[in-house]
Design a protein around this motif. Structure first.
Motif, PDB file in Angstrom:
ATOM      1  N   VAL A   1       6.673   4.116 -14.837  1.00 17.88           N
ATOM      2  CA  VAL A   1       7.826   3.977 -14.686  1.00 17.88           C
ATOM      3  C   VAL A   1       9.424   4.508 -15.856  1.00 17.88           C
ATOM      4  O   VAL A   1       8.350   3.677 -17.064  1.00 17.88           O
ATOM      5  CB  VAL A   1       9.207   3.202 -13.498  1.00 17.88           C
ATOM      6  CG1 VAL A   1       8.290   3.420 -12.748  1.00 17.88           C
ATOM      7  CG2 VAL A   1       9.014   1.343 -14.381  1.00 17.88           C
TER       8      VAL A   1
ATOM      9  N   PRO B   1      12.592  10.045  -0.591  1.00 15.17           N
ATOM     10  CA  PRO B   1      12.334   8.899  -0.751  1.00 15.17           C
ATOM     11  C   PRO B   1      14.330   8.225  -0.402  1.00 15.17           C
ATOM     12  O   PRO B   1      14.522   9.237  -1.800  1.00 15.17           O
ATOM     13  CB  PRO B   1      11.789   8.583  -1.881  1.00 15.17           C
ATOM     14  CG  PRO B   1      11.960  10.369  -2.334  1.00 15.17           C
ATOM     15  CD  PRO B   1      12.146  10.865  -0.805  1.00 15.17           C
TER      16      PRO B   1
ATOM     17  N   HIS C   1      15.811   1.926  -9.044  1.00 19.86           N
ATOM     18  CA  HIS C   1      15.337   3.592  -9.858  1.00 19.86           C
ATOM     19  C   HIS C   1      15.527   4.247  -8.846  1.00 19.86           C
ATOM     20  O   HIS C   1      15.570   4.777  -7.390  1.00 19.86           O
ATOM     21  CB  HIS C   1      13.968   4.207 -10.047  1.00 19.86           C
ATOM     22  CG  HIS C   1      12.792   3.071 -11.689  1.00 19.86           C
ATOM     23  ND1 HIS C   1      13.288   2.621 -12.850  1.00 19.86           N
ATOM     24  CD2 HIS C   1      12.544   1.559 -10.922  1.00 19.86           C
ATOM     25  CE1 HIS C   1      12.721   2.190 -13.307  1.00 19.86           C
ATOM     26  NE2 HIS C   1      12.513   0.789 -11.990  1.00 19.86           N
TER      27      HIS C   1
ATOM     28  N   PHE D   1      14.145   3.077  -5.626  1.00 19.72           N
ATOM     29  CA  PHE D   1      13.039   2.198  -5.787  1.00 19.72           C
ATOM     30  C   PHE D   1      13.269   0.384  -6.522  1.00 19.72           C
ATOM     31  O   PHE D   1      14.045   1.418  -7.670  1.00 19.72           O
ATOM     32  CB  PHE D   1      12.120   3.135  -6.913  1.00 19.72           C
ATOM     33  CG  PHE D   1      11.516   4.261  -5.576  1.00 19.72           C
ATOM     34  CD1 PHE D   1      10.420   4.430  -5.500  1.00 19.72           C
ATOM     35  CD2 PHE D   1      11.839   5.380  -5.892  1.00 19.72           C
ATOM     36  CE1 PHE D   1       9.577   5.509  -4.926  1.00 19.72           C
ATOM     37  CE2 PHE D   1      11.442   6.539  -5.015  1.00 19.72           C
ATOM     38  CZ  PHE D   1      10.426   6.048  -5.046  1.00 19.72           C
ATOM     39  N   ARG D   2      12.550  -0.279  -6.526  1.00 18.79           N
ATOM     40  CA  ARG D   2      12.913  -0.760  -7.282  1.00 18.79           C
ATOM     41  C   ARG D   2      11.559  -1.796  -8.300  1.00 18.79           C
ATOM     42  O   ARG D   2      10.873  -1.424  -7.122  1.00 18.79           O
ATOM     43  CB  ARG D   2      13.707  -2.071  -7.046  1.00 18.79           C
ATOM     44  CG  ARG D   2      12.852  -2.688  -5.804  1.00 18.79           C
ATOM     45  CD  ARG D   2      14.680  -3.632  -4.771  1.00 18.79           C
ATOM     46  NE  ARG D   2      13.553  -4.839  -3.998  1.00 18.79           N
ATOM     47  CZ  ARG D   2      12.593  -4.747  -3.017  1.00 18.79           C
ATOM     48  NH1 ARG D   2      13.393  -4.077  -2.412  1.00 18.79           N
ATOM     49  NH2 ARG D   2      11.812  -5.498  -2.451  1.00 18.79           N
ATOM     50  N   SER D   3      11.536  -1.913  -9.083  1.00 16.76           N
ATOM     51  CA  SER D   3      10.248  -2.169  -9.803  1.00 16.76           C
ATOM     52  C   SER D   3      10.666  -3.204 -11.222  1.00 16.76           C
ATOM     53  O   SER D   3      11.215  -4.078 -11.036  1.00 16.76           O
ATOM     54  CB  SER D   3      10.327  -1.459 -11.129  1.00 16.76           C
ATOM     55  OG  SER D   3      10.904  -1.021 -12.426  1.00 16.76           O
TER      56      SER D   3
ATOM     57  N   PRO E   1      15.450   8.291  -7.766  1.00 17.03           N
ATOM     58  CA  PRO E   1      14.317   9.714  -7.650  1.00 17.03           C
ATOM     59  C   PRO E   1      15.296  10.484  -8.063  1.00 17.03           C
ATOM     60  O   PRO E   1      15.799  10.681  -7.574  1.00 17.03           O
ATOM     61  CB  PRO E   1      13.639   9.661  -5.974  1.00 17.03           C
ATOM     62  CG  PRO E   1      14.825   8.779  -5.581  1.00 17.03           C
ATOM     63  CD  PRO E   1      15.529   7.771  -6.064  1.00 17.03           C
TER      64      PRO E   1
ATOM     65  N   VAL F   1       6.516  -2.570  -8.945  1.00 18.09           N
ATOM     66  CA  VAL F   1       7.628  -1.312  -7.694  1.00 18.09           C
ATOM     67  C   VAL F   1       6.902  -0.601  -6.466  1.00 18.09           C
ATOM     68  O   VAL F   1       6.089  -0.798  -5.101  1.00 18.09           O
ATOM     69  CB  VAL F   1       6.405   0.872  -7.546  1.00 18.09           C
ATOM     70  CG1 VAL F   1       7.726   1.679  -7.559  1.00 18.09           C
ATOM     71  CG2 VAL F   1       6.882   0.514  -9.247  1.00 18.09           C
TER      72      VAL F   1
ATOM     73  N   ALA G   1       9.402   0.994  -2.829  1.00 19.19           N
ATOM     74  CA  ALA G   1      10.087   1.926  -1.933  1.00 19.19           C
ATOM     75  C   ALA G   1      11.013   1.828  -1.019  1.00 19.19           C
ATOM     76  O   ALA G   1      10.576   1.161  -0.102  1.00 19.19           O
ATOM     77  CB  ALA G   1       9.271   3.036  -2.730  1.00 19.19           C
ATOM     78  N   THR G   2      11.893   2.854  -0.577  1.00 21.18           N
ATOM     79  CA  THR G   2      12.393   2.556   0.036  1.00 21.18           C
ATOM     80  C   THR G   2      12.344   4.327   0.502  1.00 21.18           C
ATOM     81  O   THR G   2      11.612   4.913   0.465  1.00 21.18           O
ATOM     82  CB  THR G   2      13.599   2.195   0.089  1.00 21.18           C
ATOM     83  OG1 THR G   2      15.086   3.591  -0.473  1.00 21.18           O
ATOM     84  CG2 THR G   2      13.764   1.363   0.150  1.00 21.18           C
ATOM     85  N   ILE G   3      12.041   4.958   2.907  1.00 18.81           N
ATOM     86  CA  ILE G   3      11.678   5.705   2.469  1.00 18.81           C
ATOM     87  C   ILE G   3      13.368   5.946   3.660  1.00 18.81           C
ATOM     88  O   ILE G   3      13.565   5.465   4.334  1.00 18.81           O
ATOM     89  CB  ILE G   3      10.963   6.287   3.993  1.00 18.81           C
ATOM     90  CG1 ILE G   3       9.627   5.390   2.902  1.00 18.81           C
ATOM     91  CG2 ILE G   3      10.700   7.477   4.681  1.00 18.81           C
ATOM     92  CD1 ILE G   3       7.935   5.835   3.490  1.00 18.81           C
TER      93      ILE G   3
END
Length: 112
Positions: free
Chosen positions: A3, A34, A54, A37-39, A56, A20, A22-24
Motif C-alpha cells: 500500500v 470496495p 486507505h 481499507f485499513r492497514s 480505494p 490489509v 477491506a470492506t465491501i
C-alpha cells in the motif's frame, strides 16, 4: 499487500508491505464496489493501534459524471459541487493524484 502510506509517514510514496482489511459496499443485491481499507504493519489491523485508513482509487463509469471529481489536489476540487452531489445524490467520488495525510483536508466537502 503493498500500500501507499501518507507522505507524512513515508515521504517517498513507495509501496510498503502491510496487513490489509477491506470492506465491501453492497445494498440489497447491488454491489457498489470496495469501501475503505485499513492497514497495519502488525497482525492486529486497527486504527487505534497505529493502523492507517486507505480509500480505494477506482474508475466507476456507471456513476454519472456529475458525482465524479478528479484533480491533482483536494484544494483544486470544487467543494460546492462535491457537497451538492453528496446532498442530492448521496454519493461523490473524488480521485486525487496527491495523497492526503490529514483527515481535515476533506472538511470543505461537508462544511460551509
Amino acid at each position: 499487500f503493498n500500500v501507499i502510506c501518507p507522505p507524512i509517514e513515508y515521504p517517498s510514496l513507495k509501496p510498503v508491505a502491510r496487513n490489509v482489511v477491506a470492506t465491501i459496499l453492497c445494498m440489497d443485491d447491488l454491489f457498489l464496489g470496495p469501501g475503505v481499507f485499513r492497514s497495519s504493519n502488525t497482525d492486529i489491523v486497527a486504527l487505534s493501534n497505529g493502523g492507517l485508513m486507505h480509500a480505494p482509487a477506482l474508475e466507476l463509469p456507471s456513476f454519472p459524471s456529475h458525482v465524479r471529481f478528479t484533480s491533482d489536489s483536494v484544494q483544486e476540487v470544487d467543494a460546492c459541487k462535491v457537497r451538492s452531489a453528496l446532498v442530492n445524490d448521496g454519493l461523490a467520488l473524488v480521485c486525487l493524484d496527491q495523497a492526503l495525510s490529514k483527515p481535515n483536508e476533506f472538511e470543505s466537502f461537508i462544511e460551509d
